[in-house]
Every structure is written in structure tokens, then in C-alpha cells.
Design a protein around this motif. Structure first.
Motif, PDB file in Angstrom:
ATOM      1  N   ALA A 166      35.340 -15.322 -56.118  1.00  0.00           N
ATOM      2  CA  ALA A 166      36.761 -15.288 -56.471  1.00  0.00           C
ATOM      3  C   ALA A 166      37.598 -14.758 -55.318  1.00  0.00           C
ATOM      4  O   ALA A 166      38.699 -15.268 -55.038  1.00  0.00           O
ATOM      5  N   PHE A 167      37.079 -13.751 -54.619  1.00  0.00           N
ATOM      6  CA  PHE A 167      37.841 -13.172 -53.507  1.00  0.00           C
ATOM      7  C   PHE A 167      37.840 -14.052 -52.269  1.00  0.00           C
ATOM      8  O   PHE A 167      38.844 -14.127 -51.553  1.00  0.00           O
ATOM      9  N   THR A 168      36.739 -14.711 -51.978  1.00  0.00           N
ATOM     10  CA  THR A 168      36.682 -15.554 -50.771  1.00  0.00           C
ATOM     11  C   THR A 168      37.335 -16.915 -50.974  1.00  0.00           C
ATOM     12  O   THR A 168      37.468 -17.677 -50.024  1.00  0.00           O
ATOM     13  N   SER A 169      37.759 -17.209 -52.187  1.00  0.00           N
ATOM     14  CA  SER A 169      38.488 -18.450 -52.451  1.00  0.00           C
ATOM     15  C   SER A 169      39.894 -18.337 -51.853  1.00  0.00           C
ATOM     16  O   SER A 169      40.340 -17.236 -51.503  1.00  0.00           O
ATOM     17  N   PRO A 170      40.616 -19.454 -51.712  1.00  0.00           N
ATOM     18  CA  PRO A 170      41.983 -19.388 -51.175  1.00  0.00           C
ATOM     19  C   PRO A 170      42.901 -18.458 -51.965  1.00  0.00           C
ATOM     20  O   PRO A 170      43.856 -17.908 -51.410  1.00  0.00           O
ATOM     21  N   LEU A 171      42.621 -18.258 -53.265  1.00  0.00           N
ATOM     22  CA  LEU A 171      43.488 -17.428 -54.093  1.00  0.00           C
ATOM     23  C   LEU A 171      43.208 -15.934 -53.965  1.00  0.00           C
ATOM     24  O   LEU A 171      44.028 -15.108 -54.364  1.00  0.00           O
ATOM     25  N   LYS A 172      42.043 -15.559 -53.425  1.00  0.00           N
ATOM     26  CA  LYS A 172      41.685 -14.147 -53.242  1.00  0.00           C
ATOM     27  C   LYS A 172      41.928 -13.344 -54.534  1.00  0.00           C
ATOM     28  O   LYS A 172      42.676 -12.362 -54.555  1.00  0.00           O
ATOM     29  N   LEU A 173      41.293 -13.756 -55.599  1.00  0.00           N
ATOM     30  CA  LEU A 173      41.485 -13.113 -56.896  1.00  0.00           C
ATOM     31  C   LEU A 173      40.753 -11.775 -56.966  1.00  0.00           C
ATOM     32  O   LEU A 173      39.541 -11.716 -56.776  1.00  0.00           O
ATOM     33  N   PRO A 174      41.472 -10.689 -57.249  1.00  0.00           N
ATOM     34  CA  PRO A 174      40.815  -9.374 -57.358  1.00  0.00           C
ATOM     35  C   PRO A 174      40.357  -9.088 -58.780  1.00  0.00           C
ATOM     36  O   PRO A 174      40.729  -9.776 -59.735  1.00  0.00           O
ATOM     37  N   MET A 175      39.548  -8.040 -58.916  1.00  0.00           N
ATOM     38  CA  MET A 175      39.068  -7.596 -60.225  1.00  0.00           C
ATOM     39  C   MET A 175      40.073  -6.585 -60.790  1.00  0.00           C
ATOM     40  O   MET A 175      39.889  -5.379 -60.685  1.00  0.00           O
ATOM     41  N   ALA A 176      41.118  -7.110 -61.390  1.00  0.00           N
ATOM     42  CA  ALA A 176      42.258  -6.288 -61.797  1.00  0.00           C
ATOM     43  C   ALA A 176      42.098  -5.629 -63.155  1.00  0.00           C
ATOM     44  O   ALA A 176      42.967  -4.867 -63.580  1.00  0.00           O
ATOM     45  N   GLY A 177      41.007  -5.920 -63.854  1.00  0.00           N
ATOM     46  CA  GLY A 177      40.771  -5.276 -65.133  1.00  0.00           C
ATOM     47  C   GLY A 177      41.519  -5.910 -66.288  1.00  0.00           C
ATOM     48  O   GLY A 177      41.983  -7.048 -66.212  1.00  0.00           O
ATOM     49  N   SER A 178      41.665  -5.159 -67.374  1.00  0.00           N
ATOM     50  CA  SER A 178      42.256  -5.685 -68.602  1.00  0.00           C
ATOM     51  C   SER A 178      42.749  -4.525 -69.459  1.00  0.00           C
ATOM     52  O   SER A 178      42.482  -3.365 -69.172  1.00  0.00           O
ATOM     53  N   ARG A 179      43.494  -4.877 -70.504  1.00  0.00           N
ATOM     54  CA  ARG A 179      43.980  -3.880 -71.460  1.00  0.00           C
ATOM     55  C   ARG A 179      43.579  -4.311 -72.864  1.00  0.00           C
ATOM     56  O   ARG A 179      43.771  -5.474 -73.241  1.00  0.00           O
ATOM     57  N   PHE A 188      39.712   1.182 -68.094  1.00  0.00           N
ATOM     58  CA  PHE A 188      39.366   1.663 -66.761  1.00  0.00           C
ATOM     59  C   PHE A 188      37.941   1.304 -66.361  1.00  0.00           C
ATOM     60  O   PHE A 188      37.627   1.184 -65.180  1.00  0.00           O
ATOM     61  N   ASP A 189      37.072   1.139 -67.354  1.00  0.00           N
ATOM     62  CA  ASP A 189      35.685   0.849 -67.035  1.00  0.00           C
ATOM     63  C   ASP A 189      35.504  -0.531 -66.410  1.00  0.00           C
ATOM     64  O   ASP A 189      34.494  -0.794 -65.770  1.00  0.00           O
ATOM     65  N   ILE A 190      36.486  -1.436 -66.589  1.00  0.00           N
ATOM     66  CA  ILE A 190      36.325  -2.757 -65.990  1.00  0.00           C
ATOM     67  C   ILE A 190      37.308  -3.018 -64.844  1.00  0.00           C
ATOM     68  O   ILE A 190      37.248  -4.057 -64.212  1.00  0.00           O
ATOM     69  N   VAL A 191      38.205  -2.080 -64.567  1.00  0.00           N
ATOM     70  CA  VAL A 191      39.059  -2.211 -63.390  1.00  0.00           C
ATOM     71  C   VAL A 191      38.177  -2.043 -62.158  1.00  0.00           C
ATOM     72  O   VAL A 191      37.446  -1.064 -62.035  1.00  0.00           O
ATOM     73  N   GLY A 192      38.208  -3.003 -61.279  1.00  0.00           N
ATOM     74  CA  GLY A 192      37.326  -2.974 -60.129  1.00  0.00           C
ATOM     75  C   GLY A 192      35.940  -3.499 -60.426  1.00  0.00           C
ATOM     76  O   GLY A 192      35.051  -3.454 -59.565  1.00  0.00           O
ATOM     77  N   TYR A 193      35.760  -4.011 -61.646  1.00  0.00           N
ATOM     78  CA  TYR A 193      34.466  -4.578 -62.043  1.00  0.00           C
ATOM     79  C   TYR A 193      34.610  -5.983 -62.617  1.00  0.00           C
ATOM     80  O   TYR A 193      33.738  -6.818 -62.446  1.00  0.00           O
ATOM     81  N   GLU A 194      35.738  -6.245 -63.282  1.00  0.00           N
ATOM     82  CA  GLU A 194      35.980  -7.561 -63.870  1.00  0.00           C
ATOM     83  C   GLU A 194      37.387  -8.069 -63.549  1.00  0.00           C
ATOM     84  O   GLU A 194      38.311  -7.286 -63.336  1.00  0.00           O
ATOM     85  N   GLY A 195      37.509  -9.390 -63.547  1.00  0.00           N
ATOM     86  CA  GLY A 195      38.815 -10.030 -63.460  1.00  0.00           C
ATOM     87  C   GLY A 195      38.981 -10.940 -64.664  1.00  0.00           C
ATOM     88  O   GLY A 195      38.042 -11.649 -65.040  1.00  0.00           O
ATOM     89  N   ARG A 196      40.153 -10.893 -65.293  1.00  0.00           N
ATOM     90  CA  ARG A 196      40.449 -11.751 -66.439  1.00  0.00           C
ATOM     91  C   ARG A 196      41.850 -12.328 -66.243  1.00  0.00           C
ATOM     92  O   ARG A 196      42.820 -11.557 -66.144  1.00  0.00           O
TER      93      ARG A 196
END
Length: 237
Positions: A166-179, A188-196
Motif C-alpha cells: 500500500a505504501f509503495t503504490s503511487p497512492l502511498k496509503l498509510p496505516m491510519a487506523g480506525s474509530r 489505538f491498537d490498530i493505528v500504525g498497524y491497519e489501514g481502512r
């Protein structure tokens, strides 16, 4: 020639060159819907990036992010977390308050994150994020939420089906977590671990989102309740 004015329609300083009005280097100034509330990072700059594999043009950062991701865990690139179908009314801010009162209208009239139910609106409305003219389209002018098909095509173009891909793609999608929809807690447990990432596509009482993480090659489209808070990446219409 020589006449200069500020065009409030496009939010840009323009000069008359004798034949037409020309933007004075403000192509990156976004035009958002009236009433848009911005969080700590302010208005998201509009810079386009094209994926040569899919031919689609996207914003180069998440909605609400202050910069393009420098890594999968770059906090400045995370941006805001939207409940599906809501506009930028302040609920998307990571520090927004919560309420258990569902909304009976498309615009709740407040910036609280609505918790405790699968959907923040009652009755449900599946036509809020459909296209650039969607009732609550949070993207800047000429941009919209991607469909499930469009977002899944981006996923398919990655070199690996995980956070690295996801990060090396042109969009550079980060693992921004969820609420979390159930209590409005910030996961907080998925911030930096998952992207949704939300798409505009709905299915029954849920809507479709892109999921990936750093632990496994399990990136995929899945459905979740519309009261979940996920990232938004806008697509050029």
C-alpha cells in the motif's frame, strides 16, 4: 491586460491576460463545500497523482492529512476518520466528542461522532456519497469517493497485498487506523498497524472499504457498518 482579481468561485487570485482569466499559481488551492469544518491540519492541499497501472487520478494524501506519507506509520499523513456518508461537519476530527443520538437527517447539525449503532443515520440513506454531486461528498471540487471496483483495482496493482504494498503504490496509503462504531473509541491498537479506506459502494446495511495491515498479505475489500470511522482518499472524477 494587467487587471488582477480574487475569484471567490474558485478561491484563486486570477489575472486577465487580454483574452482570458489565468490562475496565479494557485492550482493546489482546494475548493470545498460550503460549511466544511477542517481539523488540526486545515484544508487538504489538492495535488494529483496518477497510477499508470489503473489510469486513475487521485489526491496524493488522505483527506485531512497535512502531507504525503513518508512511511506507513507517518502520523502526519493519517488524516481524518469519516463515518460513511457524512460530510466534513467536524465528526471526522480524531478528537471529536461522541453522542448516542442517531440522526434523522443527512446533516446531523453537530460535529459529534455518532456511536452505538451500525449506522449513524435512522432511517438509513445510501445516496450520500454517490459521485461528485453526492449530498455529503467531503472531497474538494471535481473529486469524489472511489467505488469499490476502483479502490479494489488499486489494491490489485500493489506489489504485495499488505501495508508495504500500500505504501509503495503511487497512492502511498498509510496505516491510519480506525474509530469504533460501538462506543466511539479511537482504536489505538490498530493505528500504525491497519489501514481502512471507505469506498462509495454500499451493500445492504453496510458499505465497502479497503483493508490492509502490516502483519499479513491479507489486503482485501470488506464491508462494515456505516458508523465506523475510516480514512478517505479522494478520486478525480
Amino acid at each position: 491586460a494587467g487587471l488582477t482579481m480574487y475569484n471567490t468561485t474558485v478561491n484563486c487570485l486570477q489575472s486577465w491576460n487580454g483574452g482570458l482569466w489565468v490562475d496565479d499559481g494557485c492550482g493546489n488551492i482546494p475548493v470545498y463545500a460550503a460549511g466544511t469544518i477542517f481539523c488540526a491540519s486545515g484544508a487538504t492541499t489538492v495535488v494529483a497523482v496518477t497510477n499508470s497501472s489503473t489510469g486513475k487520478i487521485w489526491m496524493d494524501r488522505n483527506l485531512g492529512a497535512s502531507q504525503v506519507a513518508t512511511s506507513s506509520t507517518d502520523a502526519n499523513s493519517y488524516g481524518d476518520l469519516y463515518q460513511w456518508g457524512r460530510g466534513s461537519d467536524g465528526h471526522q476530527c480524531r478528537t471529536s466528542a461522541t453522542t448516542s443520538t442517531l440522526s434523522s437527517s443527512n446533516q446531523p447539525g453537530h460535529g459529534d461522532f455518532i456511536k452505538g449503532s451500525n449506522d449513524w443515520r435512522s432511517p438509513e440513506n445510501t445516496n450520500l456519497w454517490q459521485g461528485v454531486n453526492g449530498v455529503n461528498n467531503p472531497c474538494p471540487s471535481s473529486y469524489r469517493l472511489p467505488t469499490e471496483t476502483e479502490l479494489d483495482a488499486e489494491r490489485s496493482s500493489w506489489t504485495s497485498q499488505d501495508a508495504a504494498g500500500a505504501f509503495t503504490s503511487p497512492l502511498k496509503l498509510p496505516m491510519a487506523g480506525s474509530r469504533n462504531y460501538s462506543d466511539g473509541s479511537f482504536q489505538f491498537d490498530i493505528v500504525g498497524y491497519e489501514g481502512r479506506y471507505w469506498s462509495s459502494t454500499f451493500s445492504g446495511t453496510s458499505s465497502s472499504a479497503l483493508y490492509f495491515n502490516s502483519a499479513s498479505a491479507s489486503a482485501a475489500m470488506f464491508t462494515q457498518g456505516r458508523a465506523e470511522g475510516h480514512s478517505v482518499r479522494c478520486l478525480k472524477d
